[in-house]
Design a protein around this motif. Sequence first.
Motif, PDB file in Angstrom:
ATOM      1  N   CYS A   1     116.725   2.082  74.414  1.00  0.00           N
ATOM      2  CA  CYS A   1     116.870   3.534  74.427  1.00  0.00           C
ATOM      3  C   CYS A   1     116.839   3.919  75.898  1.00  0.00           C
ATOM      4  O   CYS A   1     116.059   3.354  76.664  1.00  0.00           O
ATOM      5  CB  CYS A   1     115.682   4.236  73.786  1.00  0.00           C
ATOM      6  SG  CYS A   1     115.302   3.778  72.115  1.00  0.00           S
ATOM      7  N   TRP A   2     117.626   4.900  76.279  1.00  0.00           N
ATOM      8  CA  TRP A   2     117.575   5.308  77.681  1.00  0.00           C
ATOM      9  C   TRP A   2     116.183   5.847  78.063  1.00  0.00           C
ATOM     10  O   TRP A   2     115.650   5.453  79.103  1.00  0.00           O
ATOM     11  CB  TRP A   2     118.693   6.316  77.985  1.00  0.00           C
ATOM     12  CG  TRP A   2     118.540   6.935  79.326  1.00  0.00           C
ATOM     13  CD1 TRP A   2     118.375   8.244  79.598  1.00  0.00           C
ATOM     14  CD2 TRP A   2     118.501   6.252  80.586  1.00  0.00           C
ATOM     15  NE1 TRP A   2     118.231   8.425  80.952  1.00  0.00           N
ATOM     16  CE2 TRP A   2     118.302   7.226  81.579  1.00  0.00           C
ATOM     17  CE3 TRP A   2     118.594   4.911  80.956  1.00  0.00           C
ATOM     18  CZ2 TRP A   2     118.203   6.911  82.927  1.00  0.00           C
ATOM     19  CZ3 TRP A   2     118.495   4.591  82.307  1.00  0.00           C
ATOM     20  CH2 TRP A   2     118.303   5.592  83.271  1.00  0.00           C
ATOM     21  N   PRO A   3     115.533   6.699  77.245  1.00  0.00           N
ATOM     22  CA  PRO A   3     114.193   7.155  77.635  1.00  0.00           C
ATOM     23  C   PRO A   3     113.211   5.998  77.851  1.00  0.00           C
ATOM     24  O   PRO A   3     112.412   6.019  78.773  1.00  0.00           O
ATOM     25  CB  PRO A   3     113.751   8.034  76.467  1.00  0.00           C
ATOM     26  CG  PRO A   3     115.010   8.459  75.808  1.00  0.00           C
ATOM     27  CD  PRO A   3     115.969   7.334  75.983  1.00  0.00           C
ATOM     28  N   CYS A   4     113.300   4.973  76.992  1.00  0.00           N
ATOM     29  CA  CYS A   4     112.389   3.819  77.126  1.00  0.00           C
ATOM     30  C   CYS A   4     112.656   3.085  78.433  1.00  0.00           C
ATOM     31  O   CYS A   4     111.727   2.799  79.197  1.00  0.00           O
ATOM     32  CB  CYS A   4     112.579   2.848  75.963  1.00  0.00           C
ATOM     33  SG  CYS A   4     112.013   3.476  74.388  1.00  0.00           S
TER      34      CYS A   4
ATOM     35  N   HIS B   1     114.156   4.114  81.065  1.00  0.00           N
ATOM     36  CA  HIS B   1     113.844   4.962  82.222  1.00  0.00           C
ATOM     37  C   HIS B   1     112.353   4.887  82.533  1.00  0.00           C
ATOM     38  O   HIS B   1     111.949   4.717  83.681  1.00  0.00           O
ATOM     39  CB  HIS B   1     114.258   6.399  81.931  1.00  0.00           C
ATOM     40  CG  HIS B   1     113.936   7.335  83.049  1.00  0.00           C
ATOM     41  ND1 HIS B   1     112.842   8.155  83.024  1.00  0.00           N
ATOM     42  CD2 HIS B   1     114.539   7.529  84.239  1.00  0.00           C
ATOM     43  CE1 HIS B   1     112.801   8.838  84.157  1.00  0.00           C
ATOM     44  NE2 HIS B   1     113.818   8.471  84.906  1.00  0.00           N
ATOM     45  N   GLN B   2     111.540   4.970  81.486  1.00  0.00           N
ATOM     46  CA  GLN B   2     110.090   4.922  81.730  1.00  0.00           C
ATOM     47  C   GLN B   2     109.664   3.568  82.296  1.00  0.00           C
ATOM     48  O   GLN B   2     108.799   3.485  83.158  1.00  0.00           O
ATOM     49  CB  GLN B   2     109.325   5.211  80.440  1.00  0.00           C
ATOM     50  CG  GLN B   2     107.886   5.601  80.747  1.00  0.00           C
ATOM     51  CD  GLN B   2     107.094   5.953  79.511  1.00  0.00           C
ATOM     52  OE1 GLN B   2     107.666   6.233  78.457  1.00  0.00           O
ATOM     53  NE2 GLN B   2     105.782   5.935  79.627  1.00  0.00           N
TER      54      GLN B   2
ATOM     55  N   ARG C   1     117.688  16.526  77.776  1.00  0.00           N
ATOM     56  CA  ARG C   1     116.300  16.048  77.869  1.00  0.00           C
ATOM     57  C   ARG C   1     115.654  16.603  79.126  1.00  0.00           C
ATOM     58  O   ARG C   1     116.228  16.549  80.206  1.00  0.00           O
ATOM     59  CB  ARG C   1     116.259  14.521  77.874  1.00  0.00           C
ATOM     60  CG  ARG C   1     116.668  13.935  76.539  1.00  0.00           C
ATOM     61  CD  ARG C   1     116.975  12.479  76.698  1.00  0.00           C
ATOM     62  NE  ARG C   1     118.211  12.331  77.440  1.00  0.00           N
ATOM     63  CZ  ARG C   1     119.391  12.216  76.855  1.00  0.00           C
ATOM     64  NH1 ARG C   1     119.476  12.193  75.566  1.00  0.00           N
ATOM     65  NH2 ARG C   1     120.474  12.081  77.575  1.00  0.00           N
TER      66      ARG C   1
ATOM     67  N   LYS D   1     112.408  15.897  80.384  1.00  0.00           N
ATOM     68  CA  LYS D   1     111.642  14.959  81.220  1.00  0.00           C
ATOM     69  C   LYS D   1     112.537  13.850  81.751  1.00  0.00           C
ATOM     70  O   LYS D   1     112.412  13.434  82.883  1.00  0.00           O
ATOM     71  CB  LYS D   1     110.506  14.339  80.396  1.00  0.00           C
ATOM     72  CG  LYS D   1     109.369  15.318  80.172  1.00  0.00           C
ATOM     73  CD  LYS D   1     108.279  14.654  79.375  1.00  0.00           C
ATOM     74  CE  LYS D   1     107.218  15.671  78.956  1.00  0.00           C
ATOM     75  NZ  LYS D   1     106.299  15.099  77.983  1.00  0.00           N
ATOM     76  N   VAL D   2     113.393  13.360  80.881  1.00  0.00           N
ATOM     77  CA  VAL D   2     114.200  12.205  81.250  1.00  0.00           C
ATOM     78  C   VAL D   2     115.519  12.681  81.833  1.00  0.00           C
ATOM     79  O   VAL D   2     116.163  13.536  81.251  1.00  0.00           O
ATOM     80  CB  VAL D   2     114.435  11.343  80.001  1.00  0.00           C
ATOM     81  CG1 VAL D   2     115.291  10.150  80.322  1.00  0.00           C
ATOM     82  CG2 VAL D   2     113.110  10.916  79.414  1.00  0.00           C
TER      83      VAL D   2
ATOM     84  N   ARG E   1     121.360  10.401  80.638  1.00  0.00           N
ATOM     85  CA  ARG E   1     121.828   9.028  80.655  1.00  0.00           C
ATOM     86  C   ARG E   1     122.911   8.870  81.702  1.00  0.00           C
ATOM     87  O   ARG E   1     123.752   9.757  81.845  1.00  0.00           O
ATOM     88  CB  ARG E   1     122.415   8.743  79.276  1.00  0.00           C
ATOM     89  CG  ARG E   1     122.311   7.359  78.854  1.00  0.00           C
ATOM     90  CD  ARG E   1     122.502   7.167  77.401  1.00  0.00           C
ATOM     91  NE  ARG E   1     123.298   8.120  76.647  1.00  0.00           N
ATOM     92  CZ  ARG E   1     124.001   7.747  75.602  1.00  0.00           C
ATOM     93  NH1 ARG E   1     124.056   6.505  75.269  1.00  0.00           N
ATOM     94  NH2 ARG E   1     124.641   8.643  74.886  1.00  0.00           N
TER      95      ARG E   1
ATOM     96  N   MET F   1     104.883  10.817  74.090  1.00  0.00           N
ATOM     97  CA  MET F   1     105.071   9.413  74.479  1.00  0.00           C
ATOM     98  C   MET F   1     103.845   8.556  74.175  1.00  0.00           C
ATOM     99  O   MET F   1     103.925   7.348  74.129  1.00  0.00           O
ATOM    100  CB  MET F   1     105.386   9.323  75.980  1.00  0.00           C
ATOM    101  CG  MET F   1     106.875   9.400  76.283  1.00  0.00           C
ATOM    102  SD  MET F   1     107.779   8.002  75.623  1.00  0.00           S
ATOM    103  CE  MET F   1     109.433   8.380  76.159  1.00  0.00           C
TER     104      MET F   1
END
Lengths: 190, 199
Positions: free
Chosen positions: A57-60, A62-63, A101, A103-104, A107, B1
């Motif tokens: 996932c892009w959010p994953c 990215h984190q 999004r 926070k993120v 993509r 999260m």
Amino acid sequence: MASPSPSTSHDINEPRDGGDTQNTKDEEKKDENLLECNICLDTAKDAVVSLCGHLFCWPCLHQWLETRPNRQVCPVCKAAISKEKVVPLYGRGSTKQEDPRDKVPPRPAGQRTEPEPGNNFSGFGFGDSGFHMSFGIGAFPFGFFTSTFNFGEPRPNVATHGTPMYMEEQFLSKVFLWLAMIFIAWLLFA
Amino acid sequence: MANIAAQRIKREFKEVIKSEEVAKCAIKLELVDNNYTELKGEIAGPPDTPYEGGNFVLEIKVPETYPFNPPKVRFITKIWHPNISSVTGAICLDILKDQWAAAMTLRTVLLSLQALLSAAEPDDPQDAVVARQYKENLDMFKLTARHWTNAYAGGPSVNSECDDKIKRLVDMGIEEHQARVALSSYNWDLERATEQLFS
């Protein structure tokens, strides 16, 4: 760990009645597993794939990249990765970016390169042999040294022995050698 | 999260339960609390090592930032190994520190720890005393590790010589574990161990 998994052999030996529906179900399940994000283990949302071929996932992802800014490696195979070198996956009808999004960051966009033209223009030579440039820094006479000491740089072949080209080259190189020696002598004695 | 950690542990837990290693009793995983922040792991000592036949219990604490940061793992069962503290059970393993990657799971961590038991890394020690013994006197190390496996992890190999020496120190009023540590640290030299304990 290299031993064959017992479940596979079990599947083969299973009685075949009603096996077809079972098989399709299994296949569906397998497909789902293939599209799981390697970080949250859920079906990948806003899917991106690294150049080493791993899905996230892009959010994953990215984190993960934010957690270790100094050591950006693929969470699966530890190949070097970066935000710029990630390819988004667009399924059919998913091109509209519905949720901006907060926070993120969005993509990264896909990059599109034009297909290579055919082989028609290869005759000009730039594409084949590469294009070389070199810089010389300094006053005029030092140019000789820089060009003399440029080892390892591809240069045109030496003309074959005996040709007028060869004679000319020899003559030129002698002239430049003398020039250089005179210049050094001048530097030393002046 | 914050609940990505709980979500993932839930999935991993199911994965471990179904895995073939559990079927072979090589690893085990249990929940300690209901919100998936603390678990109890168990690994079987690998065959052809001094840990064979023993079961080693691990404390696993899952940080809120999991899986972006590694779980905190420690041996609860006392063990004699160059990369594991014989006092606290702290583990020196790169993947539990800077080499952690988010795609690793509790299952791969448990398997890595099992691999660590069969391939010690004495040049990067957690317990300096054990590592020195490993490098200087490998046979003595194996004997000691086997004895500890028998004493704490239910290993089958009984060494009556070690047990006798411990018993003599216990008879002198020393606590059993303390006696075992002293004897292990001094290559089972009763005199030197006694000297150290009473100095």
